[in-house]
Motif scaffolding. Structure first.
Motif, mmCIF file in Angstrom:
data_model
loop_
_atom_site.group_PDB
_atom_site.id
_atom_site.type_symbol
_atom_site.label_atom_id
_atom_site.label_comp_id
_atom_site.label_asym_id
_atom_site.label_seq_id
_atom_site.Cartn_x
_atom_site.Cartn_y
_atom_site.Cartn_z
ATOM 1 N N GLN A 212 -37.584 56.283 -7.618
ATOM 2 C CA GLN A 212 -37.382 56.771 -6.264
ATOM 3 C C GLN A 212 -36.374 55.912 -5.511
ATOM 4 O OE1 GLN A 212 -41.036 57.516 -4.015
ATOM 5 N NE2 GLN A 212 -42.168 57.516 -5.938
ATOM 6 N N ALA A 213 -36.410 54.601 -5.758
ATOM 7 C CA ALA A 213 -35.537 53.687 -5.019
ATOM 8 C C ALA A 213 -34.070 53.955 -5.309
ATOM 9 C CB ALA A 213 -35.886 52.242 -5.358
ATOM 10 N N THR A 214 -33.739 54.416 -6.527
ATOM 11 C CA THR A 214 -32.349 54.653 -6.858
ATOM 12 C C THR A 214 -31.757 55.782 -6.025
ATOM 13 O OG1 THR A 214 -33.022 56.156 -8.650
ATOM 14 C CG2 THR A 214 -32.655 53.847 -9.229
ATOM 15 N N GLN A 215 -32.587 56.580 -5.373
ATOM 16 C CA GLN A 215 -32.094 57.660 -4.536
ATOM 17 C C GLN A 215 -31.647 57.149 -3.160
ATOM 18 O OE1 GLN A 215 -35.296 60.497 -4.380
ATOM 19 N NE2 GLN A 215 -35.439 60.685 -6.598
ATOM 20 N N ASP A 216 -32.021 55.945 -2.808
ATOM 21 C CA ASP A 216 -31.648 55.393 -1.516
ATOM 22 C C ASP A 216 -30.168 55.032 -1.515
ATOM 23 O OD1 ASP A 216 -34.259 55.622 -0.749
ATOM 24 O OD2 ASP A 216 -34.778 53.551 -1.266
ATOM 25 N N GLY A 217 -29.494 55.288 -0.410
ATOM 26 C CA GLY A 217 -28.089 54.948 -0.304
ATOM 27 C C GLY A 217 -27.883 53.619 0.386
ATOM 28 N N PRO A 218 -26.628 53.125 0.423
ATOM 29 C CA PRO A 218 -26.353 51.825 1.046
ATOM 30 C C PRO A 218 -26.280 51.883 2.559
ATOM 31 C CG PRO A 218 -24.340 52.766 0.163
ATOM 32 C CD PRO A 218 -25.450 53.691 -0.249
ATOM 33 N N LEU A 219 -26.253 53.097 3.126
ATOM 34 C CA LEU A 219 -26.146 53.248 4.574
ATOM 35 C C LEU A 219 -27.294 54.101 5.100
ATOM 36 C CD1 LEU A 219 -22.297 53.870 4.893
ATOM 37 C CD2 LEU A 219 -23.535 51.732 5.293
ATOM 38 N N PRO A 220 -27.695 53.882 6.359
ATOM 39 C CA PRO A 220 -28.824 54.630 6.915
ATOM 40 C C PRO A 220 -28.400 56.022 7.372
ATOM 41 C CG PRO A 220 -27.938 53.170 8.568
ATOM 42 C CD PRO A 220 -27.169 52.888 7.307
#
Length: 311
Positions: free
Chosen positions: A62-70
């Motif tokens: 799941q964490a790999t789906q997070d991007g570097p920007l909000p």
């Protein structure tokens, strides 16, 4: 911090989950919760690499789906009550804390962190899935999770005697909720944000305690600075690091004056080169981890006889 934690355990030559006291702030709260819930440093390193199995593996996916920007924040002030406190009672809310009240309300949510900590807690205590225990089931006084009350600007140490009761996953989410990026966490009718808003390491909370040996992982400070050239964004980031480092060393000096032993691990030039200016960039995770294994081991090798950590 994961790489440093693994090296610290090897240097100590015993598991760190039995420390008398673990204080977790922001990302450190995730490691604090994981340690207390029986996760090994090997599991944590595998989680960072994305090759873990079971509970940690599911969260890593799941964490790999997070991007570097909000995501774009909401068009509303972060905290009107805190803004009022900062204007009317600046003695209660330092300027840098009060400034967060004027940031727009973040939209991002810590779904991955919440699910991870809840699952680890259930596994550790053999709770049925989805039944993470009562709010006080983890609060035995040996684990403090630092957050900032977003209405008063005061620090709250969940898990410490006298603090508001909260499920472990809620306390960790509160500690990690960066103003302007993540939604403030709501616990007991009040809103909380990142514990690092008040202090990056919460080291000062050990002032006057009976803790003798303290080990600090401080990824936002740097006791060995570098000097990036022709990169204005990195130069600004390094100025902030210098400020946080001075705060950290001042707090450490106060504790040493009380007869305590303080060991500090911070990123050095090689770590900073791979970290970049955005510590939330998931694309750098594995490179940062592998570099930390080498740099942390080298730093600890120069310290001689290890302490017996309490935080």
């Amino acid at each position: 911090m994961t790489g440093a934690l693994a090296c610290l355990q090897e240097w100590q030559q015993h598991a760190l989950d039995d420390a008398d006291l673990i204080v977790g702030t922001s990302a450190g709260s995730v490691l604090a919760a994981a340690l207390r819930c029986g996760a090994t440093v090997e599991e944590m390193a595998a989680w960072q690499r994305g090759d873990a199995a079971g509970i940690l593996g599911e969260s890593a996916a799941q964490a790999t789906q997070d991007g570097p920007l909000p995501p774009l924040p909401r068009l509303r002030f972060g905290s009107v009550p805190l803004a009022a406190v900062a204007l009317l009672r600046p003695d209660l809310a330092p300027p840098w804390v009060g400034a967060t009240a004027w940031l727009p309300r973040g939209r991002a949510q810590h779904a991955t962190v919440r699910a991870l900590v809840s699952a680890l807690h259930e596994r550790h205590h053999n709770y049925p899935a989805g039944k993470g225990g009562t709010p006080s089931s983890w609060a035995d006084g040996r684990t403090w999770i630092s957050a900032t009350d977003y209405e008063t600007g005061q620090r709250v140490l969940f898990g410490r005697e006298g603090a508001p009761l909260a499920p472990l996953h809620d306390a960790v989410v509160a500690s990690c909720s960066i103003p302007g990026w993540y939604q403030p966490a709501k616990i007991g009718g009040r809103h909380y944000v990142d514990g690092g808003v008040r202090c990056p390491t919460s080291l000062g909370t050990l002032n006057g305690t009976d803790v003798d040996d303290i080990c600090v992982l401080a990824p936002m400070a740097s006791t060995e600075a570098d000097h990036p050239l022709l990169q204005p964004h990195l130069r600004i980031e390094r100025r902030l690091r210098q400020l946080l480092t001075r705060v950290l060393l001042r707090q450490a000096k106060m504790l040493v004056a009380q007869g305590k032993r303080v060991t500090i691990l911070t990123p050095g030039p090689r770590d900073l080169a791979v970290m970049g200016a955005n510590p939330m960039d998931p694309g750098r995770t594995e490179a940062v981890l592998e570099t930390s294994f080498r740099t942390s081991a080298a730093s600890l090798a120069t310290l001689g006889t290890p302490c017996r950590p309490a935080a």
